[in-house]
Scaffold this motif. Structure first.
Motif, short mmCIF file in Angstrom:
data_model
loop_
_atom_site.label_atom_id
_atom_site.label_comp_id
_atom_site.label_asym_id
_atom_site.label_seq_id
_atom_site.Cartn_x
_atom_site.Cartn_y
_atom_site.Cartn_z
N LEU A 36 0.83 -1.21 0.00
CA LEU A 36 0.00 0.00 0.00
C LEU A 36 0.87 1.26 0.00
CD1 LEU A 36 -2.93 -0.89 2.42
CD2 LEU A 36 -3.17 -0.09 0.07
N LEU A 37 2.09 1.18 0.53
CA LEU A 37 2.99 2.33 0.46
C LEU A 37 3.28 2.69 -0.99
CD1 LEU A 37 5.57 1.56 3.30
CD2 LEU A 37 3.99 3.51 3.22
N ALA A 38 3.50 1.69 -1.82
CA ALA A 38 3.78 1.96 -3.24
C ALA A 38 2.59 2.65 -3.90
CB ALA A 38 4.11 0.65 -3.96
N GLU A 39 1.38 2.16 -3.65
CA GLU A 39 0.20 2.78 -4.25
C GLU A 39 -0.03 4.19 -3.70
OE1 GLU A 39 -3.43 3.53 -6.29
OE2 GLU A 39 -1.58 2.42 -6.72
N THR A 40 0.25 4.39 -2.40
CA THR A 40 0.08 5.72 -1.81
C THR A 40 1.07 6.70 -2.41
OG1 THR A 40 -0.67 4.68 0.25
CG2 THR A 40 0.00 6.97 0.37
#
Length: 370
Positions: free
Chosen positions: A93-97
């Motif tokens: 989710l860090l990558a998508e954020t």
């Protein structure tokens, strides 16, 4: 210095000034007094999402010509980005954020018009501080703050051409991760010239997925790898009907599908031990076309020093199409206490495993990575 666009303060993505959530000052120190960074999501158009439920960013503020403060919120349990056992939020989710942060800043911060395209050239993240325990699932959603600095900002003819966003992520005031991404901006006409009219072909029927348990997934529909006869090599499954990976219509494989393929390949390599990617670095060299086979190959990297502590293992994943490497990912995988298979149960195998490897797969030669 680029102009900073201030949307309507009552609109879906207010740009608060000091003290009131509005105002004329473009830049100021610290968050605006009384502004709730987690009150509502930003406009879905600013992060290139069709579904409001897939918007992770919830507020923003410019603190300097190249510096921004963003709010983000992750649901307790995301429908796709989740780890087995549901004890921790998925670090992917860090990558998508970070990806959404670059898009938001491009549109709202630098005035990129709606309808322009962003091409991501690289994307990375790493957990900080407590590591995975910092992403523990609690009684409520995870409210995050992102301090974003823009580097290597290139303006051409008064318009943003490219930039890198460097992001530090905190949760309840404590660092949990950091990352960066480089994006290039293309007008609709430039994008059409880059892609060409022939790149509108629909993806063919998808091959059978690998067994979900082997790649850390619960549902076959969420598996993006299909087994082949070659060791540690899979066909990429680009299911254009997937509600998250293909949230809207695309003419190429999206970046987050590349990241997911790398994660699943790394998990398959380390099966049956459940692992999580605590660090990831991805470079996108070429667009991956939907109508031609793309092969995913995982290679364990030697671990040394602190990198190998605690069972951590780096894995390199190559996505190869038409004989050339289209994307490359390096993940640092770490064990976590998710559900594991019983040590007495026989290991699952994919249908193609154990068959003699051949240089041909349904008429398509397995390419070597360039």
């Amino acid at each position: 210095m680029p102009s900073i666009v201030e949307p309507d303060p009552l609109g879906p993505c207010a740009h608060p000034g000091p003290g009131s959530g509005g105002g004329s000052d473009l830049f100021h120190d610290g968050p605006a007094t009384g502004y709730d960074f987690h009150d509502r999501t930003v406009s879905r158009h600013l992060v290139h999402r069709a579904s409001v439920s897939e918007v992770l960013l919830t507020g923003w503020q410019a603190t300097g010509p190249y510096d921004f403060l963003l709010g983000a919120q992750w649901p307790r349990l995301h429908g796709f980005y989740r780890l087995p056992g549901d004890r921790y939020h998925d670090p992917v989710l860090l990558a998508e954020t970070i990806r959404q942060a670059g898009l938001l800043i491009g549109h709202a911060g630098f005035g990129v018009p709606r309808g322009h395209h962003f091409v991501m050239e690289d994307l990375s993240y790493a957990l900080d501080g407590p590591g995975l325990p910092g992403l523990a699932v609690n009684a409520g959603p995870a409210s995050l703050m992102l301090a974003v600095g823009c580097e290597d900002v290139r303006i051409r003819h008064g318009e943003l051409a490219s930039l890198r966003v460097s992001v530090d992520v905190t949760r309840d005031g404590r660092p949990v991760g950091h990352g960066s991404g480089r994006l290039r901006v293309l007008s609709p006409a430039s994008y059409a010239r880059l892609r060409g009219p022939e790149r509108r072909a629909a993806p063919p029927r998808q091959p059978a997925p690998a067994a979900p348990q082997l790649v850390g997934r619960a549902q076959p529909a969420d598996v993006v790898l299909s087994p082949t006869v070659a060791p540690d090599t899979w066909l990429l499954r680009a299911d254009a009907t997937h509600p998250v990976l293909f949230d809207h219509e695309l003419d190429h494989v999206p970046e987050m599908l590349v990241v997911e393929a790398a994660r699943q390949a790394a998990q398959r390599l380390r099966h049956p031990e459940p692992v999580v990617p605590v660090e990831l670095v991805t470079s996108f060299e070429h667009c991956i076309e939907l109508d031609r086979p793309c092969f995913v190959r995982a290679v364990p990297e030697p671990a040394s020093g602190a990198t190998g502590a605690g069972g951590r293992l780096p894995v390199r994943v190559l996505l190869v199409q038409d004989g050339r490497t289209a994307a490359e990912c390096v993940l640092l995988t770490a064990p976590f206490d998710g559900p594991a298979e019983s040590p007495t149960a026989p290991a699952r195998r994919d249908a193609c495993e154990g068959r003699p490897a051949t240089p041909d797969l349904d008429g398509a030669r397995l390419p070597l990575a360039s």
